[in-house]
Design an enzyme around this catalytic site. Sequence first.
Site, mmCIF file in Angstrom:
data_model
loop_
_atom_site.group_PDB
_atom_site.id
_atom_site.type_symbol
_atom_site.label_atom_id
_atom_site.label_comp_id
_atom_site.label_asym_id
_atom_site.label_seq_id
_atom_site.Cartn_x
_atom_site.Cartn_y
_atom_site.Cartn_z
ATOM 1 N N ASP A 133 16.604 -12.132 49.042
ATOM 2 C CA ASP A 133 15.615 -11.111 47.584
ATOM 3 C C ASP A 133 16.592 -10.144 46.896
ATOM 4 O O ASP A 133 17.671 -9.668 47.763
ATOM 5 C CB ASP A 133 14.520 -11.049 48.098
ATOM 6 C CG ASP A 133 14.594 -9.607 49.387
ATOM 7 O OD1 ASP A 133 15.873 -9.434 50.110
ATOM 8 O OD2 ASP A 133 13.896 -8.686 49.409
ATOM 9 N N ASP A 186 18.351 -25.960 57.938
ATOM 10 C CA ASP A 186 18.855 -26.291 56.679
ATOM 11 C C ASP A 186 18.545 -26.304 55.580
ATOM 12 O O ASP A 186 18.727 -26.847 55.124
ATOM 13 C CB ASP A 186 20.424 -26.520 56.973
ATOM 14 C CG ASP A 186 21.327 -25.997 55.523
ATOM 15 O OD1 ASP A 186 20.912 -25.194 54.955
ATOM 16 O OD2 ASP A 186 22.056 -26.884 54.832
ATOM 17 N N HIS A 210 18.207 -19.605 51.904
ATOM 18 C CA HIS A 210 17.767 -18.985 51.224
ATOM 19 C C HIS A 210 18.593 -17.280 50.739
ATOM 20 O O HIS A 210 17.786 -16.442 51.180
ATOM 21 C CB HIS A 210 16.642 -18.412 52.252
ATOM 22 C CG HIS A 210 15.193 -17.820 51.410
ATOM 23 N ND1 HIS A 210 14.034 -18.750 50.926
ATOM 24 C CD2 HIS A 210 14.810 -16.617 51.584
ATOM 25 C CE1 HIS A 210 13.405 -18.393 50.724
ATOM 26 N NE2 HIS A 210 14.032 -16.505 50.332
ATOM 27 N N GLU A 268 17.749 -17.722 55.629
ATOM 28 C CA GLU A 268 18.189 -16.266 54.799
ATOM 29 C C GLU A 268 19.370 -15.631 55.164
ATOM 30 O O GLU A 268 20.067 -15.930 56.471
ATOM 31 C CB GLU A 268 16.216 -15.269 54.614
ATOM 32 C CG GLU A 268 17.269 -14.347 53.646
ATOM 33 C CD GLU A 268 16.082 -13.817 53.956
ATOM 34 O OE1 GLU A 268 14.899 -13.761 53.876
ATOM 35 O OE2 GLU A 268 16.073 -12.503 52.596
HETATM 36 O O1 9MR Z 1 15.286 -9.223 59.483
HETATM 37 C C1 9MR Z 1 14.204 -8.467 59.098
HETATM 38 C C2 9MR Z 1 13.378 -9.119 60.472
HETATM 39 O O2 9MR Z 1 13.328 -8.653 61.271
HETATM 40 C C3 9MR Z 1 11.513 -9.213 60.113
HETATM 41 O O3 9MR Z 1 11.331 -9.891 61.222
HETATM 42 C C4 9MR Z 1 11.050 -9.982 59.243
HETATM 43 C C5 9MR Z 1 9.695 -9.800 58.998
HETATM 44 O O4 9MR Z 1 8.895 -8.123 58.883
HETATM 45 O O5 9MR Z 1 12.088 -9.366 57.444
HETATM 46 C C6 9MR Z 1 12.995 -8.959 57.611
HETATM 47 O O6 9MR Z 1 14.075 -8.945 56.920
HETATM 48 C C7 9MR Z 1 13.509 -8.984 55.486
HETATM 49 C C8 9MR Z 1 13.101 -8.083 54.781
HETATM 50 O O7 9MR Z 1 11.957 -7.576 54.629
HETATM 51 C C9 9MR Z 1 13.136 -8.766 53.586
HETATM 52 N N1 9MR Z 1 14.592 -9.015 52.445
HETATM 53 C C10 9MR Z 1 15.399 -10.154 53.699
HETATM 54 C C11 9MR Z 1 14.928 -10.092 54.483
HETATM 55 C C12 9MR Z 1 15.866 -10.850 55.937
HETATM 56 O O8 9MR Z 1 15.109 -11.692 55.718
#
Ligand code: 9MR
Length: 592
Positions: free
Chosen positions: A208, A559, A517, A568
């Site tokens: 994002d 993937d 992602h 991601e």
């Molecule tokens: O890395 C984060 C992971 O530990 C959490 O379980 C997850 C859900 O809350 O969020 C991940 O972080 C994301 C962040 O909230 C928004 N940008 C993308 C991050 C990676 O997926």
Amino acid sequence: MHFFIHSTAVIRSRHYFRVLFALLSFISIIGCSEDNSKQKYTEGQVNKSVSIKVSQVGYLPAGSKYAVVPSKSANRFVIKREVDDAVRYEGVLNEPENWPLSQEPNLRSADFSEFTEQGMFYIEIADLPRSVPFIISDRVYAGPHIAAIKSFYFNRSGTELDATYAGKWAREAGHVDEVVTVHSSATASSLDSHAIVTSQKGWYDAGDYGKYTVNAAIATYTLLAAYNQNSQYYESLIIDIPETENGLPDLLDEVRWNLDWLATMQRYDGAAFHKLTTLHWPGKVMPHEDSEPLFVIGVSTSATLDLAAILAVASRVYQEQDPDQAKQWLVQAEKAWEWAKENPNTPYVQPDDVQSGEYGDNTFDDEFFWAAVELYLATEDPRYLSHLSNSHVEFTVPGWANVETFGLISLLTRGKVSLPSALYEKWRQKLLTLANDIVEQTTTSPYRVPMEEADFVWGSNSVLLNKTIVLLAAHRLTDNDNYLKGVYQSIAYIFGMNATGYSFVTGIGSKTPMYPHHRISESDKVEEPIPGMLVGGPHSGHQDNCTYPYPLPADSYLDDWCSFSTNEIAINWNAPLVYVLGEVNAMLEERE
Ligand code: 9MR
């Protein structure tokens, strides 16, 4: 056809980097001849199961070397030289080992650690397709390390990427962040909601376009810690970014891009804004096409202490290059600490109108510990030492929600001279206990990595690499090479010797993620994703509701753009990859 990074040359000149960059571009289109569509490539890659799993970037001559194969195979393996098919090594496979976290219940491993010849080889076992070719050389991690750092440049916010540095991934500037609105969750007596602030630069967090103080702080710390441990090595490492000619190490230039942004995330009273995002997730668009309004959202004890820690670290590292800025960062860091002391329990609470990531946390002892360490090392003020001496924090594998071990690593690296010896010894033992536990875990899987069921969380690859950082710290403290085995095996896992057979870093290896992602890679119309990015990795939580053909934790990777819980990318996952590869490269160079 397979292609690998092989850098026997010293990657210390622009010339070599350009060659490497061309290779990287080439690697990520392996399998794509002119009449091959992306779809055809995908079918070939995804459906191709890997029967002999090897590290797709290769192995170090002196490092441990394993390949993993199905249990129904002959007993013997041979290693042949790619150029002339000459047999160079023969061995017997280990007995089958059971790993209940993967659907392949019994696996055997080929241990060829004692084979140290340099060159390009492959493994043959009767009745199995031969392995992909792999390299044995001291330079195998050089190219991947540079690519992993360069991915931060590719994820810069607020600037265009010029083709000179970005090649086919050149793009327009997005999120110049000249107008950021204060969300009602982040107001204070002298800062109204709807006030406008500016907050430029920084790296996009992940797939994002959000920027999150907590995660940015730990990713930035990890890169600065890599620099601190190996500053001589990084002095001359060229990443080929717009600042390359300015006389400073490229790693520090790249990190500065994020530090400049992080420093803007402090409210006038010392609190840190928790994040800077749009209210909703951006569409599948390029940065410059994301025109939703940006907000600074929430303040929290965790973001404020993490900001204190990282600005204190930065004030030390950039002291010589930019003393005025270093002084200013330290003032900010102390102000953040003061705010946190007065607001020791302010968790981030996601407002109803906000959808972006949370990085939510409810316990702050670890953040207090980390910030106190970095402030102590920057100021030697006994207040911070007294906080540390009275802390009863438990040391765990570091990550965005548990930051105390970052503090421990900083203390043990920098603190020996300024710490009372009993305290130093106590903390040294804490780190070694954690590291020894991690070493124990390497015996639990045929891949010989410290991955247990609880580790297959969102971003599991970063759990592994953060454990590897602890092993490297233990190695530094003791000079015991035993800790390095887990390091080499973990790197091999990341680059393909894992249950999925994928090398988890885009563009590096023979079977790599093509659909991460990652909004830029998804919408830039370039077939290959941005190179050098580590995907999150297997995780059986399946929060994204995609269909996973293999549900067990170690297999649960897809993937596919859909799979944001396994595919991601994120800055706090790439940073430990940089750290680990950089430290091993620097170590090899020192031993030369
Ligand atoms: O890395 C984060 C992971 O530990 C959490 O379980 C997850 C859900 O809350 O969020 C991940 O972080 C994301 C962040 O909230 C928004 N940008 C993308 C991050 C990676 O997926």
